[in-house]
Enzyme design. Structure first.
Site: not given
Ligand SMILES: [Zn+2]
Length: 429
Positions: A210-212
């Site tokens: 998700i952070c990517t």
């Protein structure tokens, strides 16, 4: 199929074409293990029990080939029901079968067409069955489209091997296709390389951290996931996304394109958007036929010893003409399923636990979703559940792994996508 009279029973000479290879040795037959004539015919037709996992595109081909090659005691497992979109290539099914169990419909069809063959279906998951169940088979063929199911059966068969009992070693023949490409391989658990050994050969997983997606997109897929996973729920919370609705794909495509422009990423197209959100893997009937045929050749050779078996990997690529290749895929000493060595990973001293977890999820050779981590010295590092434990371990995500472990050390990783516990030796660099 065309309305002509179908045979209702077996007849003498039905397998005359196969008897030609069973009655005499060929130039490549290993005479130590081959007993031509009645012995091998009797084994194939009265004793050999084979399991086919999957009754979809590959499974329909495999079941048919097995039945026509003289295997008579065939079992099949599939957890799916028949969808109308299957009928173009899963030729054991008819429109009236839509909604029925694939395993049951395929078994009934094969038994009707090839009298004398018994096909025993199981409508459910492979994980429902225990080792006693798998122990009854002489060999197992997989025609699956799921990495998770393959990892499970592979790990199960490797764990089943008991050196004292040669019968506990069950050859696993694994077929797989993706569009015009496919592979067939023979796995002798604990002896040859296993499915887990070759995990890094798989294509990129479609799930991204998700952070990517949220902060550091690098690929067109990241932009599409940004649109579907983050922006859709935020901007259209009241509308349920329907990946079959072209207007919905159009919306996602516009958001993804804008995102791609912002980060100077090329390659977001309408069809890629549709492919990513629908997770489409195209199915080509002829690729299935080639791979299933190769799997069944190996099953026949292993069951009868008429010829040397594949050692151990066959690949077929039909995207640019026809290319095929066989090679011996080597065992990995640090394979967490069949290798003896522990897996080492190198990470920076500054890495937080969260960064390590993201790295594990991204790595091709692990293929882990939602891992839980613990260490012998520090106890639970981060657990995905139950909620109290998740909450208690969440503050660790921001801490440095080097501080949590207090130096080089081992971390145990468990995950629902992992059919075993993975031990990682962490070295700081
Ligand atoms: Zn292995």
């Amino acid at each position: 199929m065309n309305g002509t009279t179908q045979p209702t029973q077996d007849w003498p000479g039905r397998y005359a074409h196969i008897d030609q290879v069973l009655e005499k040795a060929g130039p490549r037959t290993d005479l130590d293990s081959f007993s031509p004539g009645d012995t091998v015919k009797d084994f194939l037709r009265s004793q050999c029990k084979v399991l086919c996992i999957g009754a979809g595109g590959l499974g329909c081909e495999i079941l048919t080939n097995l039945a026509l090659s003289g295997f008579k005691d065939i079992h099949v497992i599939d957890m799916d029901t028949i969808d109308i979109s299957n009928l173009n290539r899963q030729f054991l099914f008819r429109p009236a079968d839509v909604g029925k169990s694939k395993a049951e419909a395929a078994a009934a069809f094969v038994m009707k067409r090839v009298p004398g063959v018994k096909v025993t279906p199981y409508f459910g998951k492979i994980q429902d069955k225990d080792t006693d169940y798998y122990m009854q088979f002489h060999l197992i063929i997989c025609g699956l489209d799921s990495v998770e199911a393959r990892r499970w059966i592979n790990a199960t068969l490797v764990q089943m091997v008991d050196e004292e009992n040669p019968e506990s070693l069950k050859p696993l023949i694994d077929g797989g296709t993706e569009g015009f490409k496919g592979q067939a391989r023979v796995i002798l658990p604990t002896i040859t390389s296993c499915y887990e050994c070759s995990l890094d050969m798989l294509n990129k997983p479609t799930a991204f951290p998700i952070c990517t997606i949220a902060n550091t997109p690098r690929l067109p897929e990241h932009c599409i996931e940004f649109a579907s996973v983050l922006e859709w729920p935020r901007l259209r919370p009241d509308i349920k996304m329907d990946t079959d609705d072209p207007d919905h794909i159009e919306w996602l495509y516009r958001i993804a394109s804008a995102r791609a422009k912002e980060f100077a990423i090329d390659g977001v197209t309408w069809s890629l958007t549709q492919g990513v959100v629908k997770n489409i893997i195209p199915a080509i009937a002829s690729t299935n036929a080639i791979i299933a045929a190769s799997c069944c050749n190996e099953a026949f050779k292993i069951a009868t010893s008429t010829a040397a078996q594949l050692n151990n990997y066959f690949m077929f690529i039909g995207t640019d003409g026809v290319y095929s290749y066989t090679f011996e895929h080597e065992k990995r000493a640090d394979c967490p399923v069949c290798g003896g060595e522990a897996k080492q990973i190198e990470i920076g001293r500054e890495w937080t636990l969260e960064r390590l977890i993201e790295n594990l999820i991204e790595r091709q050779d692990f293929q882990i979703k939602k891992p839980s981590l613990s260490s012998e010295t520090a106890g639970p590092l981060y657990f995905q559940g139950p909620p109290q434990l998740e909450e208690r371990t969440r503050p660790n995500l921001e801490k440095k792994v080097s501080e949590l472990l207090g130096g080089d050390g081992a971390i145990s990783v468990t995950s629902t996508s992992l059919p075993f516990e993975l031990t990682l030796y962490v070295n700081f660099v």
